[in-house]
Design a protein around this motif. Structure first.
Motif, PDB file in Angstrom:
ATOM      1  N   TRP A   1       0.815  -1.213   0.000  1.00 11.66           N
ATOM      2  CA  TRP A   1       0.000   0.000   0.000  1.00 11.66           C
ATOM      3  C   TRP A   1       0.853   1.270   0.000  1.00 11.66           C
ATOM      4  O   TRP A   1       0.402   2.333   0.408  1.00 11.66           O
ATOM      5  CB  TRP A   1      -0.979   0.020   1.182  1.00 11.66           C
ATOM      6  N   ILE A   2       2.079   1.170  -0.486  1.00 12.85           N
ATOM      7  CA  ILE A   2       2.999   2.309  -0.553  1.00 12.85           C
ATOM      8  C   ILE A   2       3.095   2.754  -2.006  1.00 12.85           C
ATOM      9  O   ILE A   2       3.358   1.935  -2.899  1.00 12.85           O
ATOM     10  CB  ILE A   2       4.398   1.937  -0.028  1.00 12.85           C
ATOM     11  N   TYR A   3       2.903   4.060  -2.252  1.00  8.72           N
ATOM     12  CA  TYR A   3       2.881   4.582  -3.620  1.00  8.72           C
ATOM     13  C   TYR A   3       3.780   5.804  -3.742  1.00  8.72           C
ATOM     14  O   TYR A   3       4.003   6.545  -2.774  1.00  8.72           O
ATOM     15  CB  TYR A   3       1.447   4.965  -4.021  1.00  8.72           C
ATOM     16  N   TYR A   4       4.288   5.985  -4.971  1.00  8.22           N
ATOM     17  CA  TYR A   4       4.994   7.222  -5.270  1.00  8.22           C
ATOM     18  C   TYR A   4       4.060   8.414  -5.030  1.00  8.22           C
ATOM     19  O   TYR A   4       2.834   8.298  -5.181  1.00  8.22           O
ATOM     20  CB  TYR A   4       5.421   7.247  -6.733  1.00  8.22           C
TER      21      TYR A   4
ATOM     22  N   LEU B   1      -0.582  10.164  -2.623  1.00  5.19           N
ATOM     23  CA  LEU B   1      -1.471   9.786  -3.721  1.00  5.19           C
ATOM     24  C   LEU B   1      -2.956   9.795  -3.325  1.00  5.19           C
ATOM     25  O   LEU B   1      -3.791   9.361  -4.098  1.00  5.19           O
ATOM     26  CB  LEU B   1      -1.082   8.385  -4.242  1.00  5.19           C
ATOM     27  N   ASN B   2      -3.295  10.270  -2.171  1.00  2.00           N
ATOM     28  CA  ASN B   2      -4.676  10.216  -1.686  1.00  2.00           C
ATOM     29  C   ASN B   2      -5.126   8.772  -1.516  1.00  2.00           C
ATOM     30  O   ASN B   2      -4.544   8.044  -0.741  1.00  2.00           O
ATOM     31  CB  ASN B   2      -5.629  10.999  -2.608  1.00  2.00           C
ATOM     32  N   LYS B   3      -6.110   8.315  -2.303  1.00  2.00           N
ATOM     33  CA  LYS B   3      -6.666   6.976  -2.149  1.00  2.00           C
ATOM     34  C   LYS B   3      -5.989   5.978  -3.097  1.00  2.00           C
ATOM     35  O   LYS B   3      -5.631   6.317  -4.221  1.00  2.00           O
ATOM     36  CB  LYS B   3      -8.174   6.979  -2.421  1.00  2.00           C
ATOM     37  N   ILE B   4      -5.851   4.744  -2.632  1.00  3.47           N
ATOM     38  CA  ILE B   4      -5.309   3.682  -3.474  1.00  3.47           C
ATOM     39  C   ILE B   4      -6.300   3.408  -4.598  1.00  3.47           C
ATOM     40  O   ILE B   4      -7.503   3.281  -4.353  1.00  3.47           O
ATOM     41  CB  ILE B   4      -5.050   2.415  -2.643  1.00  3.47           C
TER      42      ILE B   4
ATOM     43  N   GLY C   1      -9.172   2.268  -2.231  1.00  5.23           N
ATOM     44  CA  GLY C   1     -10.009   3.180  -1.461  1.00  5.23           C
ATOM     45  C   GLY C   1      -9.401   3.603  -0.142  1.00  5.23           C
ATOM     46  O   GLY C   1      -9.838   4.585   0.461  1.00  5.23           O
ATOM     47  N   SER C   2      -8.378   2.878   0.331  1.00  3.34           N
ATOM     48  CA  SER C   2      -7.709   3.240   1.587  1.00  3.34           C
ATOM     49  C   SER C   2      -6.676   4.332   1.318  1.00  3.34           C
ATOM     50  O   SER C   2      -6.190   4.484   0.194  1.00  3.34           O
ATOM     51  CB  SER C   2      -7.018   2.020   2.194  1.00  3.34           C
ATOM     52  N   PRO C   3      -6.290   5.102   2.350  1.00 10.51           N
ATOM     53  CA  PRO C   3      -5.245   6.112   2.160  1.00 10.51           C
ATOM     54  C   PRO C   3      -3.923   5.459   1.761  1.00 10.51           C
ATOM     55  O   PRO C   3      -3.528   4.441   2.328  1.00 10.51           O
ATOM     56  CB  PRO C   3      -5.137   6.772   3.541  1.00 10.51           C
TER      57      PRO C   3
END
Length: 749
Positions: free
Chosen positions: A670-673, A725-728, A736-738
């Motif tokens: 759940w980690i995003y640029y 990135l706000n929501k996944i 939908g999660s942060p």
């Protein structure tokens, strides 16, 4: 003559103390005698007494240890007796008395006799060279009835023989529960004869880089499963070791392997592939009659294989994404008068619990089974923290304490630079040893619902059994003493010495284990506006030598006496030396110095408390050290649903034209640029001017190192804004999660 007798007494007394201090787990009570010892002579005799099975086990073990004939008779110098234990809190109570005439074991239960034998075998090993066991008396019992360890065989498969080895390791240290994680997204490992596709399809996945050389890879598929005959054999083996095996059949989430075999049990109809990546999958069991029918068939076969009191049903990490858009699920919510999808999960769990209860079993679930209402007879396995256990105990439910903070053995146990790949968190030996399974929030009556602790071995990054051993040892030793109830965190050094002594046993058995407790530790400190690198080790008798030019340290290298000044880009290599030889591995630390290194930083938003760079907080952003992208605990700041907004005080106006930072993209976790990065400058920390910004396209091409260049600026303050990135996005795990944002090292050039 008196002097000789005195010296003999000193030798005897010190040898007894030596024997005492090296038992693991330490007994509840040990009294040292001053009267001789029991000889480990040839042709020993064991008297079975009330515990014939344990007498046979002991005789067999002694023959192997002492390489001598051990006879089993009705009576002998080593003898067993059954006693009553009138104190209910003293689980598996036993007494072990050794004097020159023999060894006497008195035990309240079969398992207590087995644990007495384990203690005796440790004493025999300890004193084998001297040829006799010093006289002593032990009165011992377990504080907790549940002393568990878990092994995930779904992410990577381990053979039945390897599972037996795992059980051997547990038994030596008086562990009595084995949680066998048999099903997950990446593999279904138990033969179910009524539904053969669960293993024909669900037990195998596509070959990935981590397993391309595995012996379990064949014809483009990787995996395996246990036949029911193999499971019966392992269960029988565990029973001899007084270990109860608790099988886990995951539901309603972590079901992709099963859905690959039977896609009609999903909300969408598939198709699906057995998972090859880690994380949380949106596709879970759909709560329709066909699903319950299959799961009930599975339970019917599972209960015939496992005599355990419990069946673990998982219940964790079950996204409601598919249920929210599934017509059947929404109709069921209305039909059953449920509030939402969380209550639908509770309905699912309660329905399966009722079926399992009818089979004479109780369920265990991860603490997510609390969501939507707890099933009536469920035991909670508290993993996300201790709060689930507290909630369960206060509600009158039993709980098993297995929090990620202290009980997850897939975490690094030493410096990630010198340790094999692991989950990106840290769990050192002393942290395991410090765990108290009974939360202080519970009163005495509520505390009785805490059955005990369990450590979990998840195997996403553990591809072979030697790696399992490495992650298990020596942390299993700390777990055993916590579970037995004799751990003393204030006396950790004494325990650590016993662990180091136990390494000789592990070496003899060729068991792979981590030597992280010997490693050098490096700590970055700031003092009077300067940066230093501080080195330390538990082995005070060794000499630390180091270099600052990137070369390997040798016996001629500089001797470490005080923290090393870090005032330029450099690589510090350091190692322990003893008797002109290097001990252990080299600790390597790269420093990349920029104009912002060591400067003061202020954050607009605080990072998540679990990812604050070991509480060094803002200093980690400008310490000259780039974070390891496989290990987020030490150098990274992690934000969940928040931006990083950092203002660097350069102390005086300086000229620069570049800002660089590092970020992480690991979507399975759940980690995003970030979606944008902006750089501002100011002279007064009040009025800021935007000088550069980059968006998604540039960031996506950055490979995690984002560089922003602009016309030369002269400023005292630099503000860097990194927008999460706000929501996944839909279709990804955790949709939908942060999104999580991880950032390290803000370099100004």
């Amino acid at each position: 003559m008196r002097k000789i007798l005195f010296l003999s007494f000193i030798f005897f007394y010190s040898s007894v103390l030596f024997a005492q201090k090296n038992l693991i787990p330490m007994p509840q009570h040990l009294e040292i005698s001053k009267q001789g010892s029991f000889p480990l002579k040839a042709n020993l005799t064991v008297g079975a007494g009330a515990f014939e099975t344990q007498a046979k086990y002991l005789a067999n073990q002694l023959e192997g240890l002492l390489q001598t004939k051990v006879t089993l008779k009705k009576s002998g110098p080593i003898r067993f007796q059954k006693i009553n234990n009138t104190v209910s809190e003293k689980h598996d109570y036993y007494e072990l008395k050794i004097d020159p005439s023999g060894v006497f074991i008195a035990a309240s239960t079969e398992s207590a006799a087995f644990y007495a034998v384990q203690t005796l075998l440790q004493l025999v090993e300890e004193n084998q060279a001297s040829g006799s066991i010093p006289a002593l008396e032990i009165k011992d019992y377990a504080k907790f009835t549940y002393r568990g360890a878990h092994l995930d065989v779904s992410r990577h498969f381990f053979t039945a023989d390897e599972v037996k080895l795992f059980l051997d390791y547990l038994s030596r240290y008086k562990m009595n529960k084995f949680h066998w994680h048999l099903t997950d997204d990446q593999g279904w490992r138990i033969e179910i004869k009524s539904h053969p596709k669960l293993t024909a399809i669900g037990a195998y996945r596509a070959v990935t880089d981590d397993v391309k050389d595995s012996k379990l890879t064949k014809d483009g598929r990787y995996g395996g499963f246990y036949t029911q005959e193999q499971i019966k054999d392992v269960v029988a083996y565990a029973n001899k070791l007084q270990i109860e095996i608790i099988p886990e059949i995951e539901m309603p989430g972590h079901a992709q392997a099963a859905l690959a075999a039977y896609p009609e049990l999903s909300c969408t109809g598939g198709p699906f592939q057995v998972g090859t990546t880690w994380g949380v999958m949106d596709d879970i069991y759909c709560p329709k009659e066909e699903t319950f029918a299959l799961l009930e068939d599975v339970i019917d076969e599972v209960v015939t294989l496992f005599p355990s009191h419990y069946i673990h049903i998982g219940g964790d990490e079950a996204p409601k994404t598919r249920w929210k858009t599934c017509a059947h699920c929404q109709e069921m919510i209305k039909k059953e008068g449920l509030k939402d999808e969380f209550e639908l999960q509770s309905y699912f769990i309660k329905r399966m619990e009722k079926y399992i209860n009818a089979k004479g079993k109780d369920i265990i679930g991860w603490d997510e089974i609390l969501e939507g209402g707890l099933a009536p007879n469920a035991t909670v396995m508290s993993w996300t923290g201790i709060e689930g256990g507290i909630h369960a105990a206060k509600a009158g439910h039993d709980a098993i304490m297995t929090p990620v903070s202290h009980m997850y053995l897939d975490y690094y146990q030493g410096n990630p630079q010198s340790e094999p790949l692991a989950f990106n968190a840290e769990l050192r030996l002393d942290k395991v040893y410090s765990f108290n399974p009974i939360p202080k929030e519970l009163n005495a009556q509520e505390a009785k619902h805490i059955l005990g602790p369990q450590a979990n071995m998840w195997t996403e990054y553990i591809t072979n059994f030697k790696h399992v051993e490495y992650m298990l040892f020596p942390r299993l030793l700390a777990l055993s003493e916590v579970a037995w109830g004799t751990s003393k965190p204030e006396a950790y050094k004494s325990f650590e010495n016993r662990v180091i002594h136990e390494f000789a046993y592990l070496d003899r058995k060729k068991i792979n284990y981590s030597k992280a407790i010997f490693e050098l530790n490096g700590n970055i400190i700031s003092r009077n506006g300067k940066m230093y690198y501080e080195l330390s080790t538990i082995k005070n008798d060794n000499t630390i030598r180091y270099t600052t030019d990137g070369t390997a340290p040798t016996v001629q290298s500089a001797v470490y006496k005080e923290p090393v000044v870090v005032d330029r880009t450099m690589t510090i290599n350091a190692a322990n030396f003893s008797a002109a030889r290097m001990v252990g591995s080299v600790l390597k630390q790269d420093f990349v110095i920029s104009k912002s290194t060591g400067k003061s930083v202020q954050l607009l938003y605080e990072p998540n408390e679990a990812y604050q760079a070991n509480h060094t907080h803002t200093a980690t952003l400008v310490d000259g050290v780039y974070g390891n992208k496989q290990y987020f605990k030490k150098n990274w700041l992690g934000f969940n649903g928040k931006d990083l907004v950092a203002t660097i005080d350069m102390a005086e106006p300086v000229s620069f034209s570049n800002v660089e930072l590092n970020v992480v993209d690991q979507n399975a976790s759940w980690i995003y640029y970030p979606q944008a990065v902006k750089v501002y400058v100011s002279q007064d920390n009040q009025n800021f001017t935007l000088v550069q910004e980059v968006g998604k396209e540039v960031i996506a091409k950055s490979k995690g190192t984002i560089k922003l260049s602009f016309e030369k600026q002269t400023a005292k303050f630099v503000k860097v804004e990194v927008q999460h990135l706000n929501k996944i996005p839909a279709g990804s795990g955790g949709a939908g999660s942060p999104a999580w944002l991880f950032v390290d090292e803000l370099s100004v050039y």
